[in-house]
Design a protein around this motif. Structure first.
Motif, PDB file in Angstrom:
ATOM      1  N   VAL A 251      10.918 -12.801 -10.436  1.00 32.14           N
ATOM      2  CA  VAL A 251       9.617 -11.823  -9.563  1.00 32.14           C
ATOM      3  C   VAL A 251       9.611 -10.403  -9.961  1.00 32.14           C
ATOM      4  O   VAL A 251      10.472 -10.162 -10.961  1.00 32.14           O
ATOM      5  CB  VAL A 251      11.134 -12.359  -8.003  1.00 32.14           C
ATOM      6  N   GLU A 252       8.827 -10.321  -9.742  1.00 31.24           N
ATOM      7  CA  GLU A 252       8.165  -9.177 -10.284  1.00 31.24           C
ATOM      8  C   GLU A 252       8.340  -8.219  -9.306  1.00 31.24           C
ATOM      9  O   GLU A 252       7.098  -7.594  -8.260  1.00 31.24           O
ATOM     10  CB  GLU A 252       6.570  -8.431 -10.769  1.00 31.24           C
ATOM     11  N   TRP A 253       8.345  -6.380  -9.174  1.00 32.98           N
ATOM     12  CA  TRP A 253       8.503  -5.779  -8.011  1.00 32.98           C
ATOM     13  C   TRP A 253       7.650  -4.305  -8.561  1.00 32.98           C
ATOM     14  O   TRP A 253       8.021  -4.145  -9.546  1.00 32.98           O
ATOM     15  CB  TRP A 253       9.180  -5.337  -7.899  1.00 32.98           C
ATOM     16  N   LYS A 254       6.332  -4.657  -8.239  1.00 29.02           N
ATOM     17  CA  LYS A 254       5.752  -3.514  -9.196  1.00 29.02           C
ATOM     18  C   LYS A 254       5.509  -1.942  -8.877  1.00 29.02           C
ATOM     19  O   LYS A 254       5.455  -1.806  -6.843  1.00 29.02           O
ATOM     20  CB  LYS A 254       4.463  -3.723  -8.950  1.00 29.02           C
ATOM     21  N   VAL A 255       6.611  -0.964  -8.924  1.00 24.42           N
ATOM     22  CA  VAL A 255       6.849   0.098  -8.399  1.00 24.42           C
ATOM     23  C   VAL A 255       5.461   0.960  -9.219  1.00 24.42           C
ATOM     24  O   VAL A 255       5.138   1.509 -10.538  1.00 24.42           O
ATOM     25  CB  VAL A 255       8.163   0.958  -9.070  1.00 24.42           C
ATOM     26  N   ARG A 256       4.751   2.036  -8.408  1.00 25.53           N
ATOM     27  CA  ARG A 256       4.152   3.361  -8.640  1.00 25.53           C
ATOM     28  C   ARG A 256       4.791   4.761  -8.674  1.00 25.53           C
ATOM     29  O   ARG A 256       5.440   4.777  -7.651  1.00 25.53           O
ATOM     30  CB  ARG A 256       2.807   3.243  -8.072  1.00 25.53           C
ATOM     31  N   LEU A 257       4.893   5.041  -9.471  1.00 21.23           N
ATOM     32  CA  LEU A 257       5.208   6.466  -9.648  1.00 21.23           C
ATOM     33  C   LEU A 257       5.037   7.574  -8.374  1.00 21.23           C
ATOM     34  O   LEU A 257       5.718   8.405  -8.396  1.00 21.23           O
ATOM     35  CB  LEU A 257       6.294   7.019 -11.183  1.00 21.23           C
ATOM     36  N   HIS A 258       4.003   7.221  -8.215  1.00 18.52           N
ATOM     37  CA  HIS A 258       3.265   8.193  -6.906  1.00 18.52           C
ATOM     38  C   HIS A 258       3.194   8.026  -5.464  1.00 18.52           C
ATOM     39  O   HIS A 258       3.410   8.901  -5.134  1.00 18.52           O
ATOM     40  CB  HIS A 258       1.608   8.200  -7.311  1.00 18.52           C
ATOM     41  N   ASP A 259       3.863   6.361  -5.939  1.00 21.23           N
ATOM     42  CA  ASP A 259       4.549   6.368  -4.384  1.00 21.23           C
ATOM     43  C   ASP A 259       5.378   7.205  -4.087  1.00 21.23           C
ATOM     44  O   ASP A 259       6.495   7.591  -4.969  1.00 21.23           O
ATOM     45  CB  ASP A 259       5.131   4.930  -4.067  1.00 21.23           C
ATOM     46  N   ALA A 260       6.136   6.966  -1.978  1.00 17.70           N
ATOM     47  CA  ALA A 260       6.979   7.799  -1.962  1.00 17.70           C
ATOM     48  C   ALA A 260       8.192   6.690  -1.413  1.00 17.70           C
ATOM     49  O   ALA A 260       8.199   5.840  -0.608  1.00 17.70           O
ATOM     50  CB  ALA A 260       6.853   8.134  -0.650  1.00 17.70           C
ATOM     51  N   SER A 261       9.069   6.719  -2.631  1.00 18.69           N
ATOM     52  CA  SER A 261       9.893   5.735  -2.379  1.00 18.69           C
ATOM     53  C   SER A 261      11.572   5.966  -2.551  1.00 18.69           C
ATOM     54  O   SER A 261      12.044   5.400  -3.699  1.00 18.69           O
ATOM     55  CB  SER A 261       9.694   4.705  -3.406  1.00 18.69           C
ATOM     56  N   PRO A 262      11.834   6.947  -2.748  1.00 17.60           N
ATOM     57  CA  PRO A 262      13.592   7.526  -2.599  1.00 17.60           C
ATOM     58  C   PRO A 262      14.518   6.612  -2.688  1.00 17.60           C
ATOM     59  O   PRO A 262      14.624   4.764  -2.030  1.00 17.60           O
ATOM     60  CB  PRO A 262      13.818   8.444  -1.439  1.00 17.60           C
TER      61      PRO A 262
ATOM     62  N   ARG B 168       1.111  -0.953   0.121  1.00 16.49           N
ATOM     63  CA  ARG B 168      -0.104   0.018  -0.181  1.00 16.49           C
ATOM     64  C   ARG B 168       1.106   1.590  -0.011  1.00 16.49           C
ATOM     65  O   ARG B 168       0.493   2.079  -0.743  1.00 16.49           O
ATOM     66  CB  ARG B 168      -0.659  -0.238   0.643  1.00 16.49           C
ATOM     67  N   ASP B 169       1.951   1.053   0.483  1.00 18.17           N
ATOM     68  CA  ASP B 169       3.135   2.513   0.967  1.00 18.17           C
ATOM     69  C   ASP B 169       4.176   2.079   1.618  1.00 18.17           C
ATOM     70  O   ASP B 169       4.079   0.781   2.162  1.00 18.17           O
ATOM     71  CB  ASP B 169       2.318   3.648   1.808  1.00 18.17           C
ATOM     72  N   LEU B 170       5.320   2.316   1.774  1.00 19.50           N
ATOM     73  CA  LEU B 170       6.427   1.798   2.348  1.00 19.50           C
ATOM     74  C   LEU B 170       6.646   2.050   3.445  1.00 19.50           C
ATOM     75  O   LEU B 170       7.791   2.390   4.020  1.00 19.50           O
ATOM     76  CB  LEU B 170       7.833   2.229   1.394  1.00 19.50           C
ATOM     77  N   GLY B 171       5.663   2.692   4.419  1.00 20.40           N
ATOM     78  CA  GLY B 171       5.172   3.257   4.720  1.00 20.40           C
ATOM     79  C   GLY B 171       6.591   4.050   6.233  1.00 20.40           C
ATOM     80  O   GLY B 171       7.313   4.068   7.309  1.00 20.40           O
ATOM     81  N   GLY B 172       7.442   5.499   4.779  1.00 23.07           N
ATOM     82  CA  GLY B 172       8.330   5.884   5.360  1.00 23.07           C
ATOM     83  C   GLY B 172       9.411   5.569   5.243  1.00 23.07           C
ATOM     84  O   GLY B 172      10.631   7.095   5.614  1.00 23.07           O
ATOM     85  N   ALA B 173       9.370   4.693   4.647  1.00 26.44           N
ATOM     86  CA  ALA B 173      11.434   4.443   4.416  1.00 26.44           C
ATOM     87  C   ALA B 173      11.582   5.283   3.435  1.00 26.44           C
ATOM     88  O   ALA B 173      11.643   6.365   2.269  1.00 26.44           O
ATOM     89  CB  ALA B 173      11.199   2.589   3.333  1.00 26.44           C
TER      90      ALA B 173
END
Length: 262
Positions: A78-89, A48-53
């Motif tokens: 293995v697929e890692w689904k990245v969404r560009l609106h997430d905060a994932s620096p 859902r989100d990365l919890g402030g990581a």
């Protein structure tokens, strides 16, 4: 809020839950991650989100996810689904450093199902129908592989047959002419939400540009509406996106699949 913002909020709140992986063989939680295992040797990482990581946390998250799948000898992708609106620096860099490679970006499209049903007649000489038998499902899967220029992978057909056996609401649709399947797609009603997903669209190159994909999408939308769904979501290629935009769907974000392969 704008319409785009409202749609994106609905997407995040209603779809980025267990509803995202209804057909998974198993789902394991590790921190903010949901690590799903699917038939056919596929691992799938979502959240859902990365919890402030922060950026310094990303290598540890990626390493832990890969370690989880490393215990399963059946997993070869293995697929890692990245969404560009997430905060994932720092996430793309961490993924690449651990052997993941990005594939083509796709548009996350959301909008009303009803818009897909207008001005979408079935072209003359073509028939639309659902498929359920093993022979039809295998023929559909092989046709999709051909449309994408890939070798036939029987594991995908195996996974679809397993899904049908679960009777979880998924529908497989094809368009055919002269007894040949030329286009296909899946409908995935999302239980407990307003959404249905339109997935897996594939049309043989010689049959593109004739309105077949649009008609097949409309058929799936009508089926979803009959089940009480009001919104549709789809990860769309640049070929499909303009078709969906003309039907009232909006691009709310971008997703990029990153793949690790054994």
């Amino acid at each position: 809020m704008t319409t785009n913002e409202l749609y994106l909020q609905a997407y995040d709140e209603q779809l980025r839950t267990d509803a995202e992986t209804p057909s998974a063989l198993s789902v394991t939680r590790w921190g903010p991650l949901r690590l799903a295992t699917f038939a056919g040797g596929l691992g799938f990482i979502t959240y859902r989100d990365l919890g402030g990581a922060v950026a310094a946390d990303m290598p540890g998250l990626v390493s832990a996810a890969l370690a989880h799948y490393g215990t399963d000898p059946e997993i070869d992708k293995v697929e890692w689904k990245v969404r560009l609106h997430d905060a994932s620096p720092g996430l793309p860099e961490a993924l690449v450093a651990h052997g993941f490679a990005p594939e083509e970006a796709e548009s996350i499209m959301v909008g009303p199902l009803g818009g897909l049903c207008t001005n979408a007649p079935t072209p003359d000489g073509f028939r639309l129908r659902t498929v359920t038998t093993e022979a039809d499902v295998r023929a559909m899967s092989a046709m999709a592989d051909e449309a994408f220029g890939e070798a036939t992978d029987t594991r995908q057909a195996d996974a679809l047959l397993a899904r049908l056996a679960r009777n979880d609401g998924m529908e497989l649709w094809v368009a055919e002419t002269d007894g040949r399947m030329v286009s296909c797609g899946r409908l995935e009603p999302v239980h407990g939400s307003d959404f249905a997903g339109i997935w897996g669209g594939a049309t043989l190159e010689a049959y593109r540009g004739r309105g077949i994909y649009r008609a097949l999408t409309a058929a799936r939308a009508r089926s979803a509406m009959a089940q009480g769904k009001t919104l549709v979501h789809s990860d769309s290629s640049e070929f499909s996106r303009p078709i969906l935009e003309r039907s009232g769907l909006l691009k709310v974000s971008t997703t990029i699949p990153y793949y690790w392969r054994k």
